[in-house]
Motif scaffolding. Structure first.
Motif, short mmCIF file in Angstrom:
data_model
loop_
_atom_site.label_atom_id
_atom_site.label_comp_id
_atom_site.label_asym_id
_atom_site.label_seq_id
_atom_site.Cartn_x
_atom_site.Cartn_y
_atom_site.Cartn_z
N TYR A 289 -8.67 -4.56 -3.01
CA TYR A 289 -8.39 -5.80 -2.30
C TYR A 289 -7.73 -6.82 -3.22
O TYR A 289 -6.72 -7.44 -2.87
N LEU B 265 0.81 -1.22 0.00
CA LEU B 265 0.00 0.00 0.00
C LEU B 265 0.85 1.27 0.00
O LEU B 265 0.34 2.35 -0.31
N LEU C 273 -6.06 -6.73 7.08
CA LEU C 273 -6.57 -5.42 6.67
C LEU C 273 -7.49 -4.83 7.74
O LEU C 273 -7.42 -3.64 8.05
N GLU D 139 -6.89 -1.42 9.83
CA GLU D 139 -7.90 -0.35 9.78
C GLU D 139 -8.31 0.04 11.20
O GLU D 139 -8.40 1.22 11.52
N TYR E 175 -8.10 0.27 -0.41
CA TYR E 175 -7.36 0.44 0.83
C TYR E 175 -6.25 1.44 0.59
O TYR E 175 -5.60 1.43 -0.46
N LEU F 165 -4.58 2.14 8.14
CA LEU F 165 -5.08 2.27 6.78
C LEU F 165 -6.57 2.58 6.80
O LEU F 165 -7.22 2.46 7.84
N THR F 166 -7.06 3.04 5.66
CA THR F 166 -8.49 3.31 5.53
C THR F 166 -9.05 2.39 4.46
O THR F 166 -8.35 1.98 3.53
N ARG F 167 -10.31 2.08 4.61
CA ARG F 167 -11.04 1.23 3.67
C ARG F 167 -12.17 2.06 3.10
O ARG F 167 -12.98 2.61 3.85
#
Length: 132
Positions: free
Chosen positions: A52, A45, A71, A75, A94, A80-82
């Motif tokens: 994904y 990332l 993941l 998060e 992501y 990280l952001t989804r």
């Protein structure tokens, strides 16, 4: 007692964590970060936001269950952001947060170190395994 700024509170709180202590929450965080998939997900990332399926393809050998768990935990920790985009099929992206970017550099260096020093490690293992 003087009033502390928010930054001073954060600085003070940082001093209260000691991963050598069993009860310290930073120990659990270190355990999560030590997972091999975490380092590889973050390195993936660090190249930019990915779907994904892109992350899954890049990380040969990771199961769907393990990648999903990794993941989700990242998060939850704010690394990280989804982002879900309603479409057919649904698009899920992501992306690293600023916190994640700061960590990706460190774990990326660990990945590079492992790749560069693997011949030495293999040699040391072979020497060790031939000892009586």
């Amino acid at each position: 007692m003087p009033t502390l700024t928010a930054q001073q509170h954060r600085d003070e709180a940082r001093g209260e964590f000691d991963a050598y202590l069993e009860s310290c929450p930073s120990r659990k965080l270190l355990a999560r970060l030590a997972d091999k998939w975490v380092a590889l997900v973050l390195k993936s990332l660090a190249e930019g936001p990915k779907r994904y399926s892109e992350v899954s393809r890049q990380l040969a050998g990771v199961s769907q269950k393990m990648l999903t768990q990794t993941l989700r935990s990242l998060e939850r920790d704010g690394i990280l952001t989804r982002t879900v985009t309603p479409s057919v099929p649904v698009r899920v992206d992501y992306e690293l947060t600023l916190l994640g970017e700061s960590l990706a550099g460190i774990l990326g260096q660990l990945k590079v170190w492992a790749e560069q020093h693997m011949p030495e490690v293999e040699s040391a293992r072979a020497d060790y395994d031939t000892r009586p």
